[in-house]
Scaffold this active site. Structure first.
Site, PDB file in Angstrom:
ATOM      1  N   GLY A  92      -6.911   3.906  10.752  1.00  0.00           N
ATOM      2  CA  GLY A  92      -7.612   2.654  10.447  1.00  0.00           C
ATOM      3  C   GLY A  92      -7.851   2.392   8.975  1.00  0.00           C
ATOM      4  N   THR A  93      -7.180   3.146   8.099  1.00  0.00           N
ATOM      5  CA  THR A  93      -7.368   2.889   6.654  1.00  0.00           C
ATOM      6  C   THR A  93      -6.931   1.472   6.283  1.00  0.00           C
ATOM      7  OG1 THR A  93      -5.227   3.948   6.320  1.00  0.00           O
ATOM      8  CG2 THR A  93      -7.166   5.260   5.788  1.00  0.00           C
ATOM      9  N   GLY A  94      -5.804   1.049   6.857  1.00  0.00           N
ATOM     10  CA  GLY A  94      -5.273  -0.278   6.521  1.00  0.00           C
ATOM     11  C   GLY A  94      -6.201  -1.392   6.999  1.00  0.00           C
ATOM     12  N   CYS A  95      -6.726  -1.235   8.229  1.00  0.00           N
ATOM     13  CA  CYS A  95      -7.646  -2.243   8.788  1.00  0.00           C
ATOM     14  C   CYS A  95      -8.880  -2.353   7.898  1.00  0.00           C
ATOM     15  CB  CYS A  95      -8.115  -1.845  10.186  1.00  0.00           C
ATOM     16  SG  CYS A  95      -6.779  -1.542  11.332  1.00  0.00           S
ATOM     17  N   LYS A 131       0.827  -1.214   0.000  1.00  0.00           N
ATOM     18  CA  LYS A 131       0.000   0.000   0.000  1.00  0.00           C
ATOM     19  C   LYS A 131       0.859   1.262   0.000  1.00  0.00           C
ATOM     20  CE  LYS A 131      -1.697  -1.495   3.796  1.00  0.00           C
ATOM     21  NZ  LYS A 131      -2.396  -1.732   5.072  1.00  0.00           N
ATOM     22  N   THR A 172      -7.028   9.496   8.595  1.00  0.00           N
ATOM     23  CA  THR A 172      -6.682   8.230   7.945  1.00  0.00           C
ATOM     24  C   THR A 172      -6.441   7.124   8.973  1.00  0.00           C
ATOM     25  OG1 THR A 172      -4.368   8.914   7.926  1.00  0.00           O
ATOM     26  CG2 THR A 172      -5.643   9.326   5.908  1.00  0.00           C
TER      27      THR A 172
HETATM   28  N1  LIG Z   1      -4.723  10.436   1.851  1.00  0.00           N
HETATM   29  C1  LIG Z   1      -5.144   9.390   1.144  1.00  0.00           C
HETATM   30  N2  LIG Z   1      -5.907   9.575   0.033  1.00  0.00           N
HETATM   31  C2  LIG Z   1      -6.328   8.507  -0.701  1.00  0.00           C
HETATM   32  N3  LIG Z   1      -6.054   7.220  -0.394  1.00  0.00           N
HETATM   33  C3  LIG Z   1      -5.295   6.975   0.703  1.00  0.00           C
HETATM   34  C4  LIG Z   1      -4.805   8.034   1.536  1.00  0.00           C
HETATM   35  N4  LIG Z   1      -4.106   7.479   2.581  1.00  0.00           N
HETATM   36  C5  LIG Z   1      -4.180   6.150   2.403  1.00  0.00           C
HETATM   37  N5  LIG Z   1      -4.875   5.821   1.279  1.00  0.00           N
HETATM   38  C6  LIG Z   1      -5.206   4.459   0.804  1.00  0.00           C
HETATM   39  O1  LIG Z   1      -5.718   3.745   1.926  1.00  0.00           O
HETATM   40  C7  LIG Z   1      -5.309   2.385   1.894  1.00  0.00           C
HETATM   41  C8  LIG Z   1      -4.541   2.053   3.167  1.00  0.00           C
HETATM   42  O2  LIG Z   1      -3.216   2.509   2.990  1.00  0.00           O
HETATM   43  P1  LIG Z   1      -2.220   2.950   4.134  1.00  0.00           P
HETATM   44  O3  LIG Z   1      -0.855   2.946   3.513  1.00  0.00           O
HETATM   45  O4  LIG Z   1      -2.716   4.232   4.734  1.00  0.00           O
HETATM   46  O5  LIG Z   1      -2.402   1.778   5.171  1.00  0.00           O
HETATM   47  P2  LIG Z   1      -1.919   1.646   6.677  1.00  0.00           P
HETATM   48  O6  LIG Z   1      -0.718   2.508   6.903  1.00  0.00           O
HETATM   49  O7  LIG Z   1      -1.782   0.198   6.942  1.00  0.00           O
HETATM   50  O8  LIG Z   1      -3.152   2.232   7.472  1.00  0.00           O
HETATM   51  P3  LIG Z   1      -3.369   2.380   9.072  1.00  0.00           P
HETATM   52  O9  LIG Z   1      -2.126   1.933   9.765  1.00  0.00           O
HETATM   53  O10 LIG Z   1      -3.706   3.830   9.248  1.00  0.00           O
HETATM   54  O11 LIG Z   1      -4.535   1.526   9.367  1.00  0.00           O
HETATM   55  C9  LIG Z   1      -4.514   2.232   0.601  1.00  0.00           C
HETATM   56  O12 LIG Z   1      -5.374   1.803  -0.430  1.00  0.00           O
HETATM   57  C10 LIG Z   1      -3.995   3.654   0.345  1.00  0.00           C
HETATM   58  O13 LIG Z   1      -3.674   3.888  -1.000  1.00  0.00           O
HETATM   59  C1  LIG Z   2      -5.855  -2.541  17.217  1.00  0.00           C
HETATM   60  C2  LIG Z   2      -5.255  -1.811  16.075  1.00  0.00           C
HETATM   61  N1  LIG Z   2      -4.971  -2.489  14.945  1.00  0.00           N
HETATM   62  C3  LIG Z   2      -4.415  -1.852  13.890  1.00  0.00           C
HETATM   63  C4  LIG Z   2      -4.136  -0.510  13.948  1.00  0.00           C
HETATM   64  C5  LIG Z   2      -3.483   0.181  12.764  1.00  0.00           C
HETATM   65  O1  LIG Z   2      -4.233   1.185  12.263  1.00  0.00           O
HETATM   66  C6  LIG Z   2      -4.472   0.182  15.144  1.00  0.00           C
HETATM   67  N2  LIG Z   2      -4.253   1.520  15.278  1.00  0.00           N
HETATM   68  N3  LIG Z   2      -5.019  -0.501  16.190  1.00  0.00           N
END
Ligand SMILES: Nc1ncnc2c1ncn2[C@@H]1O[C@H](COP(=O)(O)OP(=O)(O)OP(=O)(O)O)[C@@H](O)[C@H]1O
Ligand SMILES: Cc1ncc(CO)c(N)n1
Length: 274
Positions: free
Chosen positions: A210-213, A177, A208
């Site tokens: 929890g975007t990854g979750c 990502k 942003t």
């Molecule tokens: N500012 C943004 N605008 C558009 N898409 C975004 C943005 N930030 C993240 N994304 C998208 O959100 C998704 C999650 O990516 P990200 O790299 O933020 O994950 P992450 O770091 O694991 O998230 P988190 O740790 O916050 O849960 C991907 O599809 C990424 O392209």
């Molecule tokens: C419990 C938990 N899992 C994943 C993340 C990553 O966003 C968070 N902040 N907290």
């Protein structure tokens, strides 16, 4: 027997509801799959950061897994925060017992706030224990860096990392990502044969958390419905884009996304963007 599709998340908590198990269950509900959850660690966190973490006792995590698998078998599984080696070994034991169930590995290591959610020693164990079992792994940039052991700054480096995570570490497929790069939000998907770019406009928002979750929960829900890995990943990208676009402007720090954002398509968001 019910025809309903079922997804299981194995993860930590976020009492403010933007990440972790809470985000996963909201997302499962929005994708119309029945959500189940096994809790690994209780995390006192909010949009500003992590205050405290309590790991659940291993035998209690095992009892939760037993409760689920002895009664309701999921159609897909995702793992999020798994902090310790012992938890990883326990969970990988269940995953190996059910190789037919698609498994989405979100290798959560650090929260958006920068707080560490996984013991450092576990970072090597996740490579050996969980990555080879993954139907799809969804590392962000810094997690991919840890998996391949070098820095990743460009799309080409993301592509090389994606290939390595499949070809050398043994995941079936991977999405690296690009949420933390500049410019368009480009994720790199590798299915073992071909590389794909999933791209969207970048929203200039701090919300942003929890975007990854949320992204990996959509993938899990779609796999539970029997969608292909590619379809699941595409759906994940579309859903998270709307969830960020229509984020709720909650909290004093990095606020949560909007888990029903995709229902607002075409409407202006709170920042007046269409
Ligand atoms: N500012 C943004 N605008 C558009 N898409 C975004 C943005 N930030 C993240 N994304 C998208 O959100 C998704 C999650 O990516 P990200 O790299 O933020 O994950 P992450 O770091 O694991 O998230 P988190 O740790 O916050 O849960 C991907 O599809 C990424 O392209
Ligand atoms: C419990 C938990 N899992 C994943 C993340 C990553 O966003 C968070 N902040 N907290």
């Amino acid at each position: 027997m019910s025809n309903v599709k079922i997804a299981l998340t194995i993860a930590g908590t976020d009492p403010t509801g933007g990440a972790g198990i809470q985000a996963d269950l909201k997302t499962f509900q929005e994708r119309e799959v029945y959500g189940m959850s096994v809790l690994t660690s209780a995390v006192a966190q909010n949009t500003l950061g992590v205050l405290d973490i309590h790991h659940l006792p291993l035998d209690f995590i095992n009892q939760q897994l037993e409760s689920v698998f002895s009664d309701i078998k999921p159609n897909a599984i995702k793992t999020g925060m798994i902090a310790t080696i012992e938890m990883m070994e326990l969970i990988s034991h269940y995953l190996r017992e059910y190789p037919e169930i698609p498994y989405c590995l979100d290798p959560v290591m650090v929260a958006t706030s920068g707080d560490v959610l996984m013991e450092e020693i576990s970072q090597t164990i996740i490579k050996e224990q969980l990555v080879p079992l993954a139907t799809v792994a969804t590392p962000n940039l810094s997690e991919a860096e840890i998996l391949v052991g070098r820095s990743i700054r460009t799309i080409e480096e993301m592509e090389r990392a994606a290939i390595e995570i499949v070809a050398e570490l043994g995941a079936k497929t991977v999405v690296v990502k690009g949420g933390h790069l500049d410019g368009e939000a480009i994720d790199v998907f590798y299915d073992g044969n071909q590389l794909y770019h999933l791209s969207s406009e970048r929203f200039h928002t701090v919300h942003t958390h929890g975007t990854g979750c949320t992204f990996s929960a959509v993938i899990t829900a779609e796999l539970a419905k029997g969608k292909s890995i590619f379809e699941a990943v595409e759906q994940g990208k579309a859903y998270i884009t709307d969830a960020i676009k229509y984020s709720l402007e909650l909290g004093k720090g990095n606020g949560p996304t909007n888990h029903w954002g995709y229902r607002l398509q075409g409407l202006p968001n709170e920042r007046g963007e269409k």
